[in-house]
Design an enzyme around this catalytic site. Structure first.
Site, PDB file in Angstrom:
ATOM      1  N   ILE A  39       0.817  -1.220   0.000  1.00  8.78           N
ATOM      2  CA  ILE A  39       0.000   0.000   0.000  1.00  8.78           C
ATOM      3  C   ILE A  39       0.849   1.267   0.000  1.00  8.78           C
ATOM      4  O   ILE A  39       0.344   2.362  -0.251  1.00  8.78           O
ATOM      5  CB  ILE A  39      -1.003   0.023   1.180  1.00  8.78           C
ATOM      6  CG1 ILE A  39      -0.281   0.094   2.539  1.00  8.78           C
ATOM      7  CG2 ILE A  39      -1.955  -1.152   1.108  1.00  8.78           C
ATOM      8  CD1 ILE A  39      -1.213   0.372   3.705  1.00  8.78           C
ATOM      9  N   TYR A 127       3.863   5.613  17.083  1.00  4.60           N
ATOM     10  CA  TYR A 127       2.769   4.789  16.549  1.00  4.60           C
ATOM     11  C   TYR A 127       1.456   5.576  16.546  1.00  4.60           C
ATOM     12  O   TYR A 127       0.769   5.659  15.523  1.00  4.60           O
ATOM     13  CB  TYR A 127       2.614   3.512  17.386  1.00  4.60           C
ATOM     14  CG  TYR A 127       1.327   2.770  17.124  1.00  4.60           C
ATOM     15  CD1 TYR A 127       1.119   2.096  15.934  1.00  4.60           C
ATOM     16  CD2 TYR A 127       0.298   2.751  18.080  1.00  4.60           C
ATOM     17  CE1 TYR A 127      -0.074   1.424  15.689  1.00  4.60           C
ATOM     18  CE2 TYR A 127      -0.888   2.078  17.846  1.00  4.60           C
ATOM     19  CZ  TYR A 127      -1.067   1.415  16.647  1.00  4.60           C
ATOM     20  OH  TYR A 127      -2.244   0.762  16.407  1.00  4.60           O
TER      21      TYR A 127
END
Length: 285
Positions: A39, A127
């Site tokens: 992706i 994150y």
């Protein structure tokens, strides 16, 4: 037949979606793992979208190594922000609805009441920041999207807290687990059902939603119930976050408010202990 792309096909959420396939005969799923669809490569994404006539794209691909992300910053942003941007661009070009998974780690944990969708994010970790960036890009690129923020995801598939606890119990008589980080364990099978319900019903209430199981727990509470339901006898100690330092900071409170998803998508949310029982039963099959 509705064509549905599922990225991150080897992950636990994608595998839970696969488990539900037979209950959704009107949907044709195309599963793509990283080796089949990167992706982060826009040209590859675009070729994939041109090959298939998708109506929905469920993005289960993510960089989820929370602690590693503190040093692998570029990689985390590539998968969690640039990847969703590429998917959003192709979704827009081909009239595809994007369903994207985000995280409770976009919040800093300073609340003492469940977080609503409109609350201001303030991630503590790379994150969390990378996942927030992915959200923001999707919102500015697309009109037709669903973003589901979830928390403490586990299942009978892949690597997760539930399976780690059971594995450690095989070789340990005593374990210590953090008790001052508060959130909600969420069974990936329940989230998979929510996603497929949205597709089946052709729901047009696009936007950002919070979804976790109902109830509140610490990681210690989660572990305790895992062992109780599995009839595992060991000594479980409660420790504080300061006693178990990690490279990434985690929110001390990240319970999610589910009122919006209940009202607009008609989702009835199971309690986390009930869903844990289901997951443990399926793990034994």
């Amino acid at each position: 037949m509705i064509q549905v792309l599922v990225t991150g096909a080897n992950g636990q959420l994608a595998r839970c979606i696969k488990d539900l396939e037979l209950q959704h005969q009107n949907l044709n799923f195309i599963y793509a793992e990283a080796s089949e669809l990167d992706i982060c490569d826009l040209s590859q994404v675009e070729r994939f979208f041109k090959t298939y006539n998708f109506q929905y794209c469920i993005n289960c691909a993510a960089y989820t190594a929370v602690d590693k992300a503190e040093t692998e910053i570029e990689q985390a942003y590539q998968v969690n922000a640039e990847g969703p941007e590429n998917l959003a661009k192709s979704c827009k070009a081909h009239g595809v609805t994007l369903i994207h998974i985000s995280t409770d780690f976009v919040f800093d944990g300073s609340h003492d009441v469940p977080y609503r969708e409109e609350d201001t994010p303030n991630p503590l970790s790379v994150y969390g920041a990378s996942k927030l960036k992915g959200e923001e890009i999707i919102k500015t690129t697309l009109d037709h999207y669903f973003i589901f923020r979830t928390s403490w995801l586990y299942s009978e598939h892949g690597n997760n807290f539930m399976k780690t606890m059971l594995r450690l119990a095989e070789t340990h008589d005593e374990l210590s687990v953090v008790s001052d980080q508060i959130g909600t364990p969420t069974y990936a099978g329940d989230l998979a059902e929510v996603i497929l319900k949205v597709i089946d019903s052709n729901n047009q209430n696009f936007g950002l939603y919070h979804y976790s199981n109902e109830g509140v727990a610490s990681w210690y509470d989660f572990a305790k119930v895992i062992f109780e339901l599995s009839q595992v006898d060991l000594k479980l100690n409660s420790i504080g976050t300061l006693e178990y330092p990690t490279p990434a900071r985690r929110p001390l409170y990240s319970v999610l408010n589910k009122e919006k998803i209940n009202k607009l998508l008609g989702v009835v949310v199971p309690g986390w202990k009930d869903s844990l029982g289901v997951a443990l039963t399926r793990l034994k099959l």
